[in-house]
Design a protein around this motif. Structure first.
Motif, short mmCIF file in Angstrom:
data_model
loop_
_atom_site.label_atom_id
_atom_site.label_comp_id
_atom_site.label_asym_id
_atom_site.label_seq_id
_atom_site.Cartn_x
_atom_site.Cartn_y
_atom_site.Cartn_z
N ILE A 10 0.84 -1.20 0.00
CA ILE A 10 0.00 0.00 0.00
C ILE A 10 0.87 1.25 0.00
CG2 ILE A 10 -1.67 1.32 1.35
CD1 ILE A 10 -2.87 -1.35 2.25
N ASN A 11 1.92 1.25 0.82
CA ASN A 11 2.81 2.42 0.89
C ASN A 11 3.54 2.64 -0.43
OD1 ASN A 11 2.19 3.19 3.51
ND2 ASN A 11 3.66 1.75 4.39
N ILE A 12 3.96 1.57 -1.08
CA ILE A 12 4.65 1.72 -2.36
C ILE A 12 3.71 2.32 -3.40
CG2 ILE A 12 5.66 0.43 -4.28
CD1 ILE A 12 6.88 -1.47 -2.24
N ASN A 13 2.48 1.84 -3.44
CA ASN A 13 1.51 2.39 -4.39
C ASN A 13 1.19 3.85 -4.08
OD1 ASN A 13 1.25 -0.05 -5.77
ND2 ASN A 13 -0.31 -0.80 -4.36
N ASN A 14 1.15 4.20 -2.81
CA ASN A 14 0.89 5.60 -2.44
C ASN A 14 2.08 6.49 -2.77
OD1 ASN A 14 -1.67 5.02 -1.47
ND2 ASN A 14 -0.97 4.67 0.63
N LEU A 15 3.29 5.97 -2.57
CA LEU A 15 4.48 6.78 -2.86
C LEU A 15 4.60 7.10 -4.35
CD1 LEU A 15 7.17 5.13 -0.53
CD2 LEU A 15 6.15 7.41 -0.30
N LEU A 75 11.88 5.00 -7.42
CA LEU A 75 11.82 3.64 -6.86
C LEU A 75 10.42 3.04 -6.90
CD1 LEU A 75 14.28 3.39 -3.81
CD2 LEU A 75 14.14 1.90 -5.81
N PRO A 76 9.37 3.74 -6.43
CA PRO A 76 8.03 3.12 -6.47
C PRO A 76 7.60 2.72 -7.88
CG PRO A 76 8.02 5.07 -5.07
CD PRO A 76 9.33 5.07 -5.78
N ILE A 77 7.92 3.55 -8.88
CA ILE A 77 7.53 3.22 -10.25
C ILE A 77 8.23 1.96 -10.72
CG2 ILE A 77 7.50 4.08 -12.63
CD1 ILE A 77 7.45 6.90 -11.50
N ILE A 78 9.53 1.85 -10.46
CA ILE A 78 10.29 0.67 -10.89
C ILE A 78 9.82 -0.57 -10.15
CG2 ILE A 78 12.59 -0.33 -10.99
CD1 ILE A 78 13.70 2.45 -11.40
N ILE A 79 9.51 -0.46 -8.86
CA ILE A 79 9.05 -1.61 -8.08
C ILE A 79 7.72 -2.13 -8.61
CG2 ILE A 79 8.26 -2.34 -5.80
CD1 ILE A 79 10.31 -0.42 -4.59
N ILE A 80 6.79 -1.22 -8.87
CA ILE A 80 5.47 -1.64 -9.35
C ILE A 80 5.58 -2.30 -10.72
CG2 ILE A 80 3.23 -0.78 -10.10
CD1 ILE A 80 3.47 1.37 -7.92
#
Length: 441
Positions: free
Chosen positions: A263-268, A307-312
């Motif tokens: 959830i935090n990654i998607n929010n970031l 980072l969040p974009i690459i992780i998703i």
């Protein structure tokens, strides 16, 4: 008498049956017409998008191509020993502190008429850029043997003369409303008639950093700063993003902690970029004491943002690998790590590179987070490393767009074209790497 065979014909429906067929055909006609209208709307939307894109590029090219060129004035400069080195000592400090502007004014005074008096000499000096004197100084510093000789040099014209030659400065405007007087325009015309005024590809635009004088300003410092910043961002964000995605997708269990992390990654990924700039200002500058305006700090801030974009995107690429690949690897006795390294990651790598392209493209065009860490500073020197003060191309565009000098308008559009070229080259390289690593199953 020959009789012709009569082919049986199906009886045409009548009554309620005919009405039902007509209703179906009417609905089909309406549906096909609606489909055609929808297709036309989609085509019109695509054409409109391409039209706006073409209009944008055409406007940038029409306004920006002038920024790639500069006006030069050919003058025979006499390096007068009485001005540069009156004592004949050859001291480097004496040569550096000499009045090189007077050499330019004296050379122009020998060419042009009606140049007697202090006011005329001052007006003569305004035809040439202030940076021309520093260029003469650098020449003498590199070769002191020039003292006492006459050299035919091409000096950079001032921004107003440059606009006049390029047709951007109207001669019909009242003299009080423009910086060039009628006498100065007459001098420029006289120099042009003698073949001493020419327009060439701007050397300073491609080889120097920023400057207060538009004719001396260049984008090379911003290009180098952007390269250092993007390199640091790529080296940090890609391995960290891929490693995080692999752990969350392949090894982490499904519990409330992993759900909280997701959830935090998607929010970031949706956080405004300026928030990352505030985080970099508080963390990297105030806590760790890293140098302000350095590409290292800019790369760290953009790493947090990408980072969040690459992780998703990397997690989506891992989920897209067919389960049969994993099952086949496990069936042949491979361990989870062997299946990941030899089978899953190579198949997911193209999707991961796509996410990296998106993240790096966003980072390349960001300005707000870099403004917060001081990369908006006026930087003249080209950075020699990731710890030197620097700026980046989007911030350079912002600075030039905010400058009052009219000559910076063309420079701004030219810098945008350089930024687009930089982005296209980076994406082309990434797409080529993705195509090379792509596998089909």
């Amino acid at each position: 008498m020959n009789s012709q065979p009569i082919s049986p014909q199906a009886p045409s429906p009548t009554g309620p049956a005919q009405l039902g067929v007509d209703a179906v055909r009417a609905r089909l006609r309406k549906r096909n017409a609606a489909a055609r209208r929808f297709r036309l709307l989609c085509q019109a939307a695509v054409a409109c998008s391409l039209g706006f894109l073409f209009l944008l590029l055409a406007t940038l090219c029409l306004r920006g191509y002038q920024g790639f060129f500069q006006t030069l004035i050919e003058v025979d400069i006499f390096f007068d020993p009485q001005v540069l080195d009156p004592d004949g000592s050859g001291d480097a400090e004496v040569l550096a502190s000499a009045n090189y502007g007077s050499l330019i004014r004296s050379s122009l005074q020998e060419i042009l008429p009606d140049t007697e008096g202090r006011r005329a000499r001052r007006a003569l000096g305004e035809l040439v850029s202030l940076g021309a004197a520093y260029e003469l100084q650098n020449r003498v510093a590199a070769d002191p043997a020039l003292v006492g000789t006459t050299q035919a040099l091409s000096l950079v014209a001032s921004d107003e003369v440059d606009l006049l030659i390029k047709g951007e400065l109207s001669r019909e405007v009242e003299e009080s409303e423009r910086r060039l007087s009628d006498l100065q325009i007459a001098w420029v015309d006289a120099l042009d008639a003698q073949g001493r005024v020419r327009t060439r590809l701007s050397r300073y635009f491609f080889t120097s950093g920023d400057s207060r004088e538009p004719e001396m300003a260049g984008v090379w410092g911003a290009v180098v700063g952007s390269a250092y910043t993007m390199l640091i961002t790529l080296l940090l964000s890609f391995p960290l993003g891929v490693a995080t995605a692999v752990y969350l997708e392949e090894f982490a269990g499904k519990n409330r902690w992993t759900d909280l992390i997701e959830i935090n990654i998607n929010n970031l990924a949706a956080v405004p970029s300026i928030v990352y700039g505030l985080l970099g200002l508080a963390l990297f500058l105030n806590v760790f004491g890293l140098p302000r305006s350095a590409p290292l700090v800019g790369g760290l801030v953009l790493t947090l943002m990408t980072l969040p974009i690459i992780i998703i995107a990397s997690r989506a690429a891992l989920r897209a690998v067919p389960p049969s690949i994993r099952e086949a690897a496990y069936g042949l006795g491979a361990s989870p790590m062997q299946a990941l390294v030899h089978h899953i990651l190579p198949l997911a790598l193209p999707g991961m590179l796509t996410g990296t392209i998106i993240g790096m493209a966003r980072a390349l065009g960001e300005t707000a987070p870099l403004l917060m860490i001081g990369m908006v500073a006026f930087i003249v020197d080209v950075p020699q490393g990731p710890l030197d003060p620097a700026t980046v191309l989007p911030v350079q565009v912002y600075l030039w767009a905010d400058s009052p000098e009219r000559a910076f308008e063309a420079k701004t559009s030219a810098a945008i074209l350089v930024l687009l070229t930089f982005l296209i080259l980076m994406n082309t390289l990434a797409v080529a790497l993705r195509k090379k690593a792509e596998r089909r199953w």
